[in-house]
Design a protein around this motif. Structure first.
Motif, short mmCIF file in Angstrom:
data_model
loop_
_atom_site.label_atom_id
_atom_site.label_comp_id
_atom_site.label_asym_id
_atom_site.label_seq_id
_atom_site.Cartn_x
_atom_site.Cartn_y
_atom_site.Cartn_z
N GLU A 21 0.83 -1.19 0.00
CA GLU A 21 0.00 0.00 0.00
C GLU A 21 0.87 1.25 0.00
OE1 GLU A 21 -2.49 -0.26 3.42
OE2 GLU A 21 -3.36 -2.15 2.79
N LYS A 22 0.41 2.24 -0.74
CA LYS A 22 1.14 3.51 -0.79
C LYS A 22 0.63 4.42 0.31
CE LYS A 22 2.14 3.59 -5.70
NZ LYS A 22 1.96 4.33 -6.94
N SER A 23 1.54 5.13 0.93
CA SER A 23 1.11 6.12 1.91
C SER A 23 0.78 7.41 1.18
CB SER A 23 2.21 6.36 2.95
OG SER A 23 3.36 6.85 2.31
N PRO A 24 -0.24 8.09 1.61
CA PRO A 24 -0.60 9.32 0.90
C PRO A 24 0.51 10.36 1.03
CG PRO A 24 -1.91 9.08 2.90
CD PRO A 24 -1.10 7.83 2.73
N LYS A 25 0.80 11.00 -0.10
CA LYS A 25 1.87 12.01 -0.10
C LYS A 25 1.33 13.32 0.47
CE LYS A 25 4.24 10.20 -4.14
NZ LYS A 25 4.62 10.47 -5.52
N SER A 26 2.15 13.96 1.22
CA SER A 26 1.77 15.26 1.76
C SER A 26 2.03 16.31 0.67
CB SER A 26 2.62 15.57 3.00
OG SER A 26 2.36 16.87 3.44
N ILE A 27 1.00 17.07 0.37
CA ILE A 27 1.10 18.07 -0.69
C ILE A 27 1.51 19.40 -0.08
CG2 ILE A 27 -0.18 19.27 -2.50
CD1 ILE A 27 -2.08 16.80 -2.49
N GLN A 28 2.64 19.92 -0.51
CA GLN A 28 3.14 21.20 -0.03
C GLN A 28 3.11 22.18 -1.19
OE1 GLN A 28 3.82 21.86 3.09
NE2 GLN A 28 3.43 19.74 3.70
N PRO A 29 2.02 22.95 -1.30
CA PRO A 29 1.92 23.88 -2.42
C PRO A 29 2.82 25.10 -2.21
CG PRO A 29 0.06 24.15 -0.98
CD PRO A 29 0.86 23.00 -0.45
N ILE A 38 -16.57 30.04 1.78
CA ILE A 38 -17.35 28.84 2.07
C ILE A 38 -17.52 28.73 3.58
CG2 ILE A 38 -17.41 26.32 1.91
CD1 ILE A 38 -15.95 26.62 -0.76
N ALA A 39 -18.79 28.61 4.03
CA ALA A 39 -19.10 28.66 5.45
C ALA A 39 -18.74 27.35 6.18
CB ALA A 39 -20.59 28.96 5.65
N ASP A 40 -18.96 26.22 5.55
CA ASP A 40 -18.71 24.91 6.20
C ASP A 40 -17.20 24.66 6.27
OD1 ASP A 40 -18.65 22.32 7.12
OD2 ASP A 40 -19.94 21.50 5.56
N ASP A 41 -16.68 24.51 7.51
CA ASP A 41 -15.23 24.34 7.71
C ASP A 41 -14.70 23.08 7.03
OD1 ASP A 41 -15.17 26.66 9.19
OD2 ASP A 41 -15.31 25.62 11.13
N ASP A 42 -15.42 21.95 7.17
CA ASP A 42 -14.95 20.69 6.58
C ASP A 42 -14.92 20.77 5.06
OD1 ASP A 42 -14.62 19.57 9.08
OD2 ASP A 42 -16.62 18.64 9.11
N LEU A 43 -15.98 21.33 4.49
CA LEU A 43 -16.04 21.48 3.03
C LEU A 43 -14.94 22.41 2.54
CD1 LEU A 43 -17.40 20.95 0.32
CD2 LEU A 43 -18.98 22.82 0.85
N ARG A 44 -14.73 23.53 3.23
CA ARG A 44 -13.68 24.47 2.85
C ARG A 44 -12.31 23.80 2.86
NH1 ARG A 44 -14.86 28.46 6.05
NH2 ARG A 44 -13.56 27.74 7.76
N GLU A 45 -12.02 23.01 3.91
CA GLU A 45 -10.72 22.34 4.01
C GLU A 45 -10.56 21.27 2.93
OE1 GLU A 45 -6.99 21.91 4.99
OE2 GLU A 45 -8.30 23.46 5.82
N ALA A 46 -11.65 20.54 2.64
CA ALA A 46 -11.60 19.52 1.58
C ALA A 46 -11.34 20.16 0.22
CB ALA A 46 -12.90 18.72 1.56
N LEU A 53 -8.13 19.71 -2.24
CA LEU A 53 -8.31 19.37 -3.65
C LEU A 53 -7.64 20.40 -4.55
CD1 LEU A 53 -9.62 17.62 -5.85
CD2 LEU A 53 -11.66 19.07 -5.63
N GLY A 54 -7.80 21.66 -4.23
CA GLY A 54 -7.17 22.71 -5.02
C GLY A 54 -5.66 22.62 -5.01
N HIS A 55 -5.08 22.31 -3.86
CA HIS A 55 -3.62 22.15 -3.77
C HIS A 55 -3.17 20.95 -4.61
CE1 HIS A 55 -3.45 24.40 0.35
NE2 HIS A 55 -3.73 25.21 -0.65
N ALA A 56 -3.93 19.86 -4.53
CA ALA A 56 -3.56 18.66 -5.28
C ALA A 56 -3.63 18.91 -6.78
CB ALA A 56 -4.48 17.50 -4.89
N LEU A 57 -4.70 19.56 -7.23
CA LEU A 57 -4.84 19.83 -8.67
C LEU A 57 -3.79 20.80 -9.17
CD1 LEU A 57 -8.72 20.02 -8.99
CD2 LEU A 57 -7.20 18.18 -9.74
N SER A 58 -3.47 21.81 -8.39
CA SER A 58 -2.47 22.78 -8.83
C SER A 58 -1.08 22.15 -8.86
CB SER A 58 -2.49 24.03 -7.94
OG SER A 58 -2.16 23.68 -6.62
N SER A 59 -0.76 21.30 -7.89
CA SER A 59 0.57 20.66 -7.92
C SER A 59 0.65 19.66 -9.08
CB SER A 59 0.85 19.95 -6.59
OG SER A 59 0.00 18.84 -6.41
N ARG A 60 -0.49 19.05 -9.41
CA ARG A 60 -0.52 18.13 -10.56
C ARG A 60 -0.28 18.88 -11.86
NH1 ARG A 60 -5.88 14.80 -12.02
NH2 ARG A 60 -5.29 14.30 -14.13
#
Length: 171
Positions: free
Chosen positions: A123-131, A146-154, A158-165
């Motif tokens: 199994e691969k360990s998830p990589k920590s994304i450092q934008p 975005i008002a919901d804290d969990d949604l904002r963090e998710a 996602l934005g960091h992952a897509l931008s680093s990709r």
């Protein structure tokens, strides 16, 4: 031979099971390890007596030199450290369980491999994304309202992952 002279690859206009696709690649490797098929590896957790289905895994089958006889092969197991003594003691019980599963004498003895088995080692360990700071600021500004804290963090993750990709692809 020019590129245009190559025959077009054969197309299979049907869906295929991933196991069937990988069989062509796995079977030669397994044959080198002494396995005639994938059954002993695929069904190990079912055929091995408890707890050996979870703490050990088949590594190879060593067949006797010369003609294959009714003796059976030596099953080499990789096990989690700390279970080696129990497996060595219960070797005949493990061999009997494998033979019972197949309905004939496949394994005569059980030995231990020098290599340890660690469950989940594939199994691969998830990589920590450092934008970069600019990406973090841009994504942070986009999700700030975005008002919901969990949604904002998710969405931030996602934005960091897509931008680093997109940075890795070159733009």
């Amino acid at each position: 031979m020019a590129k245009d002279d190559l025959p077009e690859p054969k197309r299979r206009n049907r869906t295929m099971n991933i196991a069937d696709v990988l069989a062509g690649a796995l079977d030669p490797v397994l044959k080198k390890r002494g396995f005639a098929s994938r059954d002993i590896i695929a069904h190990w957790s079912v055929m091995a007596p408890k707890p050996y289905g979870e703490v050990a895994i088949p590594d190879k089958l060593n067949w006797p030199r010369g003609e294959r006889s009714e003796e059976g092969a030596t099953l080499v197991l990789r096990c989690i450290p700390g279970h080696a003594l129990a497996i060595a003691h219960d070797g005949p019980k493990i061999a009997a369980a494998v033979n019972r599963y197949f309905g004939f004498v496949l394994v005569s003895t059980v030995r231990l491999s020098a290599e340890a088995f660690t469950p989940g080692s594939g199994e691969k360990s998830p990589k920590s994304i450092q934008p970069s700071q600019s990406v973090a600021a841009k994504v942070g500004a986009q999700v700030a309202e975005i008002a919901d804290d969990d949604l904002r963090e998710a969405l931030r993750t996602l934005g960091h992952a897509l931008s680093s990709r997109s940075e890795r692809k070159g733009g």
